[in-house]
Scaffold this motif. Structure first.
Motif, short mmCIF file in Angstrom:
data_model
loop_
_atom_site.label_atom_id
_atom_site.label_comp_id
_atom_site.label_asym_id
_atom_site.label_seq_id
_atom_site.Cartn_x
_atom_site.Cartn_y
_atom_site.Cartn_z
N TRP A 36 2.08 -37.63 10.22
CA TRP A 36 1.89 -36.63 9.18
C TRP A 36 1.54 -37.32 7.87
CZ3 TRP A 36 1.35 -31.69 10.23
CH2 TRP A 36 1.92 -31.18 11.40
N PRO A 49 9.13 -36.89 6.94
CA PRO A 49 8.29 -35.78 7.40
C PRO A 49 9.07 -34.56 7.86
CG PRO A 49 8.25 -37.63 8.95
CD PRO A 49 8.91 -38.12 7.72
N THR A 54 7.97 -30.33 8.06
CA THR A 54 7.35 -29.94 9.32
C THR A 54 8.13 -28.86 10.07
OG1 THR A 54 8.43 -31.85 10.36
CG2 THR A 54 6.14 -32.12 9.65
N LEU A 59 -0.86 -31.38 4.62
CA LEU A 59 -0.26 -32.28 5.60
C LEU A 59 -0.83 -31.99 6.98
CD1 LEU A 59 3.43 -32.20 4.37
CD2 LEU A 59 2.07 -34.28 4.70
N HIS A 60 -1.24 -33.06 7.68
CA HIS A 60 -1.79 -32.88 9.01
C HIS A 60 -1.45 -34.07 9.90
CE1 HIS A 60 -4.88 -34.92 6.61
NE2 HIS A 60 -5.37 -35.42 7.74
N TYR A 61 -1.68 -33.88 11.20
CA TYR A 61 -1.17 -34.80 12.23
C TYR A 61 -2.00 -34.60 13.49
CZ TYR A 61 2.23 -35.76 16.08
OH TYR A 61 2.88 -36.17 17.22
#
Length: 297
Positions: free
Chosen positions: A152, A216, A220, A241-243
């Motif tokens: 993340w 994180p 999340t 925020l990305h993953y």
């Protein structure tokens, strides 16, 4: 390509485009509902950005770039999630500026693709008419028992701490993507949570380029995964925020990304940036030794 040493800049040996304007007309326009969704959530998913013929063309070019490890001597081909040494198999190899390297090696012209025309049009709808292209890169996750998730993070955490950005990243799937092989996942609304959050390098190792947001689990609690068919794309704000998960499938997972910006401003004071200041990666060493200083974005 031979390594190029200082004082000549490595990128001077490539022909850079005079214009970043698309050479095709866009075939997609966003609805007002899609624009509103992006502004609220910080991301947008579109199932069909380009057709399968263009996917096949780009994917064929892409595989040649990675097989040749284009740009490694300039620090532009590297493993995001390891120490990136030559004696180790990469778990997440990346190529910065495929538009430059591909043009030189295979005659690939990013600006004549429908992918570029459609991405540019969509990003203008999201950011404004003054939107400009700022860079591209290709991200590969090979099928492997050693595959790792991309942690993340926020894209802006990698960038110049003296600037504040309004930017959109475009992530184009060159095959179907799912949770199993590493589709994009987002935290809705995280782009509106304030400035860039504190980050650290993967495993707190300064020799690894990849970043992860601190703690994180605080952010999340609500996650939206975006599986896509081949030729689909996601669009996300630089502070969303990305993953992506590990590639647990039997096939490579290929993504082509583009970055567009509008209204970049100078900060009164630089933001926190300790996670980049302490890096000592082989990628940075190669860039310095070759004289490459063109950054993306």
């Amino acid at each position: 390509m031979e390594s190029v040493k200082n004082p000549h800049q490595a990128q001077d040996h490539f022909v850079l485009p005079e214009s970043n304007q698309p050479l095709k007309e866009p075939t997609i326009k966003l609805t007002s509902e899609q624009v509103d969704f992006f502004r609220t959530n910080g991301f947008l998913s579109i199932d069909h950005l380009i057709d399968e013929n263009e996917v096949t063309y780009i994917r064929d070019q892409y595989d040649k770039w990675f097989a040749a490890k284009l740009g490694r001597e300039h620090g532009n081909f590297f493993d995001l999630l390891s120490e990136d040494t030559d004696d180790r198999e990469a778990v997440a190899p990346q190529l910065l500026w495929p538009s430059i390297y591909g043009k030189t090696m295979t005659g690939f012209d990013l600006y004549s693709t429908q992918m570029y025309a459609n991405a540019y049009e969509i990003c203008k709808s999201l950011l404004g008419e003054a939107t400009e292209f700022k860079g591209d890169h290709a991200i590969l996750k090979p099928p492997s028992a050693n595959s790792l998730p991309t942690p993340w993070h926020q894209d802006e955490a990698y960038w110049d701490p003296t600037l504040s950005y309004e930017s959109v990243g475009v992530w184009v799937a060159l095959q179907p993507v799912s949770v199993e092989n590493g589709c994009m996942q987002f935290i809705p609304g995280s782009h509106r949570a304030g400035d860039v959050l504190p980050h650290h390098t993967q495993n707190n190792n300064p020799r690894i380029h990849g970043l992860e947001v601190d703690t994180p689990s605080e952010y999340t609690k609500e996650i939206v995964a975006c599986p896509l068919p081949s030729g689909g794309a996601t669009f996300h704000h630089c502070r969303t925020l990305h993953y992506t998960g590990a590639n647990a499938s039997a096939e490579p997972r290929r993504a082509y990304t583009l970055q567009f910006q509008c209204n970049t401003t100078k900060r009164e004071q630089p933001r926190l940036n300790t996670w980049n200041e302490t890096k000592t990666t082989d990628r940075e060493r190669r860039a310095k030794e070759s004289g490459w200083n063109l950054r993306a974005p």
